[in-house]
Write an enzyme that holds these catalytic residues in place. Structure first.
Site, short mmCIF file in Angstrom:
data_model
loop_
_atom_site.label_atom_id
_atom_site.label_comp_id
_atom_site.label_asym_id
_atom_site.label_seq_id
_atom_site.Cartn_x
_atom_site.Cartn_y
_atom_site.Cartn_z
N LEU B 135 0.61 -3.40 0.70
CA LEU B 135 1.86 -3.59 1.44
C LEU B 135 1.69 -4.61 2.56
CD1 LEU B 135 2.87 0.14 1.78
CD2 LEU B 135 4.27 -1.61 0.69
N CYS B 136 2.53 -5.62 2.54
CA CYS B 136 2.45 -6.67 3.55
C CYS B 136 2.59 -6.11 4.97
CB CYS B 136 3.55 -7.69 3.30
SG CYS B 136 3.70 -8.93 4.60
N PHE B 137 3.55 -5.21 5.15
CA PHE B 137 3.82 -4.73 6.50
C PHE B 137 2.79 -3.70 6.98
CE2 PHE B 137 7.62 -7.14 5.99
CZ PHE B 137 7.95 -7.51 7.29
#
Lengths: 130, 236
Positions: B135-137
């Site tokens: 997940l990027c975030f």
């Protein structure tokens, strides 16, 4: 990551690749400057043995924490080997860019293209001049 | 007259959005910037991120030309942007003709300044070792922007043929549970990403973007004249 270095025995291409000529074959990798600019390499997308590469054109991509970047072939030829270790250990390109972090080995189809490459001193001057 | 060519806001599906950015990366002859939202919602993957496709998902799955990890997009909670720099757009005096940090710095600092103008206090820059999160975030890289510990803007980059594409996502609030729950199943890890709302901010996206564009334009001019970027979070 090792200190900045450009081995004298290698040839260099303006897209920041190095070449180690080995008889009729040549090994490609990216220079210390390139790996330092890209940052931690997290994935190497490389072609397969048997495919051809042409000097000055892209043959793969490296994903780092900073960017997805193309890799350019310094010479033309047929790929005879690919560094399979990079599949699981892409950071080898950072840790040992002139050794275990090599990318592909080709059988040269136009060995005279070597004459257009830079030696280490010319590459260092190129880096400082650009 | 601006040196940044600004494309109109576009509301469209992920396939069309990524095709447009891919085309800009191949063709742009000037600095081009655009803001867009994803309708219908979509999950974008980094260029080489692996994911087993499952039919019947409540969102599209598309692949970005840029790297990084998965981002959930949707107009109810997020908007995206792209800035493309042709070769030499930021001056020519960078060592080896390559400076992967400069486009990142320019975009990140433009956003930081714009957020500041709108009252969003960003955390001091942080950089953690690259996490293998899907997940990027959930990751923190140098140019990402955080407020009260929440990642509010994620930035990724691709370089091709001398051009650079800087992609980004501004997370306004946590995506709806029906999307995050599917993303969690797909990516096999708990959702992370609460956005600006969890940091106590509601920010008008168009107003923020206009301020970003003004900063971008000034930054491009400065770099072309041989100047250096100023980090307002550090240089104040």
């Amino acid at each position: 990551m090792a200190d900045e270095t450009y081995p004298q025995e290698l040839k260099y291409f303006a897209e920041h690749d190095w070449v180690k000529v080995d008889g009729e074959e040549a090994v490609f990798g990216i220079t210390w400057f390139a790996q330092d600019s890209l940052g931690e390499i997290v994935y190497a997308d490389l072609p397969s043995a048997g495919e051809s590469v042409s000097a000055g054109t892209t043959y793969g991509e490296l994903e780092s924490v900073k960017a997805v970047s193309e890799i350019y072939a310094p010479l033309s030829g047929e790929i005879v080997d690919v560094n399979g270790r990079l599949e699981d250990e892409p950071q080898l390109v950072n840790d040992d860019c002139y050794g275990d972090g090599w990318l592909i080995r080709i059988r040269m189809s136009a060995p005279d293209e070597i004459d257009s490459l830079m030696d280490a001193d010319a590459y260092k001057a190129f880096l400082d001049h650009e | 007259m601006s040196v940044v060519r600004v494309l109109p806001f576009l509301r469209a599906g992920g396939g069309a959005q990524m095709a447009l950015d891919d085309g800009l990366l191949d063709e742009a002859e000037a600095v081009v910037a655009r803001r867009y939202t994803w309708a219908p919602p979509a999950l974008s993957l980094g260029k080489f991120q692996k994911l087993e496709r499952i039919p019947g998902l409540p969102f599209e799955v598309v692949r970005r030309p840029t790297g990084g990890r998965a981002v959930l997009h949707g107009e109810a909670f997020e908007w995206s942007f792209a800035v493309v720099f042709p070769q030499g757009a930021l001056g020519e005096d960078h060592r080896g003709g390559v400076d992967t940090a400069l486009p990142y710095d320019l975009v990140s600092r433009s956003f930081a300044a714009a957020f500041g103008e709108m009252g969003v206090v960003l955390d001091a820059g942080r950089e953690t070792p690259y996490q293998r999160s899907a997940l990027c975030f959930a990751t923190a890289l140098r140019h990402d922007l955080f407020a009260r510990g929440e990642k509010v803007a994620a930035i990724a980059q691709a370089r091709r043929g001398g051009r650079v594409l800087v992609h980004g996502s501004v997370l306004e609030r946590r995506p709806p549970d029906e999307l995050t729950q599917v993303a969690e199943t797909l990516l096999d890890e708990p959702w992370q990403g609460e956005g600006l709302a969890a940091a106590g901010h509601i920010v008008d996206g168009e107003m923020l973007w206009r301020r970003v564009l003004a900063r971008l334009d000034a930054g491009v001019r400065l770099l072309r004249e041989g100047g250096r970027l100023r980090d307002e979070r550090r240089d104040a």
